[in-house]
Design an enzyme around this catalytic site. Structure first.
Site, PDB file in Angstrom:
ATOM      1  N   ARG A 279       0.829  -1.210   0.000  1.00  0.00           N
ATOM      2  CA  ARG A 279       0.000   0.000   0.000  1.00  0.00           C
ATOM      3  C   ARG A 279       0.866   1.265   0.000  1.00  0.00           C
ATOM      4  NH1 ARG A 279      -5.207  -2.034   3.613  1.00  0.00           N
ATOM      5  NH2 ARG A 279      -6.318  -2.681   1.750  1.00  0.00           N
TER       6      ARG A 279
ATOM      7  N   LYS B 107     -19.167 -17.941  -0.006  1.00  0.00           N
ATOM      8  CA  LYS B 107     -20.619 -17.902   0.255  1.00  0.00           C
ATOM      9  C   LYS B 107     -21.381 -16.944  -0.632  1.00  0.00           C
ATOM     10  CE  LYS B 107     -20.443 -19.131   5.105  1.00  0.00           C
ATOM     11  NZ  LYS B 107     -20.678 -18.645   6.461  1.00  0.00           N
TER      12      LYS B 107
ATOM     13  N   GLY C  71     -11.126  -9.026  -1.371  1.00  0.00           N
ATOM     14  CA  GLY C  71     -10.897 -10.188  -0.511  1.00  0.00           C
ATOM     15  C   GLY C  71      -9.686 -11.013  -0.895  1.00  0.00           C
TER      16      GLY C  71
ATOM     17  N   GLY D 201     -13.244  -3.768   0.596  1.00  0.00           N
ATOM     18  CA  GLY D 201     -14.642  -3.332   0.668  1.00  0.00           C
ATOM     19  C   GLY D 201     -15.040  -2.384  -0.446  1.00  0.00           C
TER      20      GLY D 201
HETATM   21  P1  AMP Z   1     -14.449 -15.133  -0.282  1.00  0.00           P
HETATM   22  O1  AMP Z   1     -13.721 -14.436   0.837  1.00  0.00           O
HETATM   23  O2  AMP Z   1     -15.908 -15.165  -0.141  1.00  0.00           O
HETATM   24  O3  AMP Z   1     -13.969 -14.654  -1.644  1.00  0.00           O
HETATM   25  O4  AMP Z   1     -14.047 -16.663  -0.154  1.00  0.00           O
HETATM   26  C1  AMP Z   1     -12.732 -17.130  -0.329  1.00  0.00           C
HETATM   27  C2  AMP Z   1     -12.631 -18.476   0.316  1.00  0.00           C
HETATM   28  O5  AMP Z   1     -13.524 -19.384  -0.309  1.00  0.00           O
HETATM   29  C3  AMP Z   1     -11.250 -19.080   0.191  1.00  0.00           C
HETATM   30  O6  AMP Z   1     -10.695 -19.184   1.472  1.00  0.00           O
HETATM   31  C4  AMP Z   1     -11.505 -20.448  -0.418  1.00  0.00           C
HETATM   32  O7  AMP Z   1     -10.755 -21.467   0.189  1.00  0.00           O
HETATM   33  C5  AMP Z   1     -12.975 -20.677  -0.156  1.00  0.00           C
HETATM   34  N1  AMP Z   1     -13.547 -21.619  -1.107  1.00  0.00           N
HETATM   35  C6  AMP Z   1     -13.590 -21.519  -2.430  1.00  0.00           C
HETATM   36  N2  AMP Z   1     -14.168 -22.600  -2.983  1.00  0.00           N
HETATM   37  C7  AMP Z   1     -14.520 -23.426  -1.965  1.00  0.00           C
HETATM   38  C8  AMP Z   1     -15.178 -24.705  -1.892  1.00  0.00           C
HETATM   39  N3  AMP Z   1     -15.569 -25.329  -2.992  1.00  0.00           N
HETATM   40  N4  AMP Z   1     -15.379 -25.216  -0.674  1.00  0.00           N
HETATM   41  C9  AMP Z   1     -14.980 -24.563   0.435  1.00  0.00           C
HETATM   42  N5  AMP Z   1     -14.365 -23.364   0.424  1.00  0.00           N
HETATM   43  C10 AMP Z   1     -14.140 -22.799  -0.758  1.00  0.00           C
END
Ligand code: AMP
Length: 398
Positions: A38, A199, A356, A379
């Site tokens: 940064r 999610k 993220g 964010g």
């Molecule tokens: P996010 O912060 O919502 O972008 O989520 C990222 C996280 O999703 C990472 O730590 C990945 O390990 C997890 N992830 C991605 N695909 C899967 C999956 N099929 N099952 C469980 N975790 C997952």
């Protein structure tokens, strides 16, 4: 996004006190800066202003102080690292307003750079208190915002101040806004979005906005399971938000109405344990055993995603396609990232990514440097993908 004011429109800054809002919310361990990315990003603006003879006064927040000044959240160590990286002294004032700041600023010569202490030591920053914004404005003649990552919040140091002084985007903010404009503002078509991650619940607004703006949307990662389950495909023990089946269906209906193709996995890499080197196999997506988890997209899905990348003129990407931190479940993310990087290098694709874990995933794939733009803003990047107004950007519009 309307056009915004940049340093090219600022005029003569010699001897002017220029307040520059920067992102110095850097990772620290044991009181030392552990990742200076940064800081690196703001150097062009600081060097340019200093060389033009401005008195450069940096404003930044650090962490989340709750009750006023907190020595463990002081920006003082950051001033030292910034000085070393600039190869130029960076002064420090122990308060961002009041007598302490004023006396440090009064002693500045043209071209000097000073960092003021953590703006969040005053509750007025996050509250966007007009009196606090006035106290900040008293130290400057011009305001520059170079902190896109803080632009989704209407705080005194990001938004309030911009109403009180002539306000411009710094070089890093400019680069970010220009990249975003190419990504979703006025993109070359067809536009492909890849959204992965854990999610659906954290990305409902984002998905709803994207299906109205892009030509095709790849849904990957854990969130794909929610969509698969919603259409009746059994996902075994995979991460899945069964309670969001209705939301997933709604997003698919919105996509169909808007003419946005939804690309879901056609095969998956499954395992019975969520750990590195766990025994894994590839199965068609309709054949996931009840006791298995889908942890990555399979080779046929990768092929389909890469074919969409070949067709697209613009790619916007957030979130990994699998559990990329654990081998071998990083393959789909790595393969698609490498393919997008190659297409970008070849001049066939504008690729914008961020938010993220995306930066970590693209770095893991060795693809980040070849993307057109990778945003380190978390964010703010996501709120931009959600189509929400960014108050810190809106006040810089010409
Ligand atoms: P996010 O912060 O919502 O972008 O989520 C990222 C996280 O999703 C990472 O730590 C990945 O390990 C997890 N992830 C991605 N695909 C899967 C999956 N099929 N099952 C469980 N975790 C997952």
């Amino acid at each position: 996004m309307a056009s915004f004011k940049t340093l090219d429109m600022i005029g003569d800054v010699t001897g002017k006190r220029v307040l520059v809002r920067v992102d110095l919310n850097v990772p620290m361990s044991d009181g030392k800066v552990s990742d200076a990315t940064r800081i690196e990003r703001i150097l062009p603006t600081l060097t340019e202003l200093s060389q033009k003879g401005a008195k450069v006064i940096l404003l930044a927040h650090f962490g989340r102080p709750k009750n006023g000044p907190d020595a463990s959240l002081s920006l003082r160590p950051v001033a030292e690292v910034t000085a070393a990286m600039l190869n130029q002294p960076v002064g420090f004032a122990a308060d961002c307003v009041g007598a302490e700041a004023a006396s440090t600023i009064n002693a500045m010569a043209n071209g000097d750079i000073v960092l003021l202490e953590n703006t969040r030591f005053h509750a007025g920053d996050e509250n966007n208190d007009p009196e606090f914004a006035k106290a900040l404005a008293a130290n400057g003649d011009i305001f520059i915002n170079d902190a896109f990552s803080a632009a989704h919040r209407a705080h005194a140091s990001t938004e309030g101040l911009a109403h009180l002084l002539p306000a411009f985007a710094g070089r890093t903010m400019q680069a970010e806004l220009e990249a975003l404009e190419k990504g979703l503002g006025k993109p070359a078509k067809p536009v492909l979005a890849i959204v992965g991650g854990a999610k659906v619940s954290t990305k409902i607004d984002l998905l709803m906005n994207l299906v109205k703006k892009v030509d095709a949307l790849v849904i990957g990662g854990g969130m794909a399971n929610t969509f698969l389950a919603a259409r009746g495909t059994s996902v075994g023990k995979s991460l899945c938000e069964h309670d969001l089946a209705g939301t997933a269906k709604l997003i698919m209906i919105e996509a169909a109405t808007a003419g946005c193709a939804i690309i879901l996995p056609v095969d998956g890499v499954i395992a019975r344990e969520f750990k590195a080197g766990a025994a894994s196999e590839v199965v068609g997506i309709e054949h996931v055993p009840d006791d298995a988890m889908i942890l990555d997209a399979g080779p046929k899905t990768i092929e389909a995603i890469n074919a969409w990348i070949d067709r697209a003129a613009t790619l916007v990407w957030n979130g990994p396609l699998g559990a990329f931190e654990i081998e071998p479940f990083d393959r789909a993310t790595v393969a698609a990232a490498k393919h997008a990087a190659a297409q970008t290098r070849a001049g066939a694709l504008v690729s914008v990514a961020g938010g993220g874990d995306t930066v970590a995933a693209l770095n893991h794939a060795g693809a980040a440097d070849d993307f057109t733009y990778v945003s380190t803003a978390g964010g703010a990047f996501l709120e931009w993908m959600e189509g929400k107004p960014l108050p810190g950007v809106d006040v810089l519009k010409g």
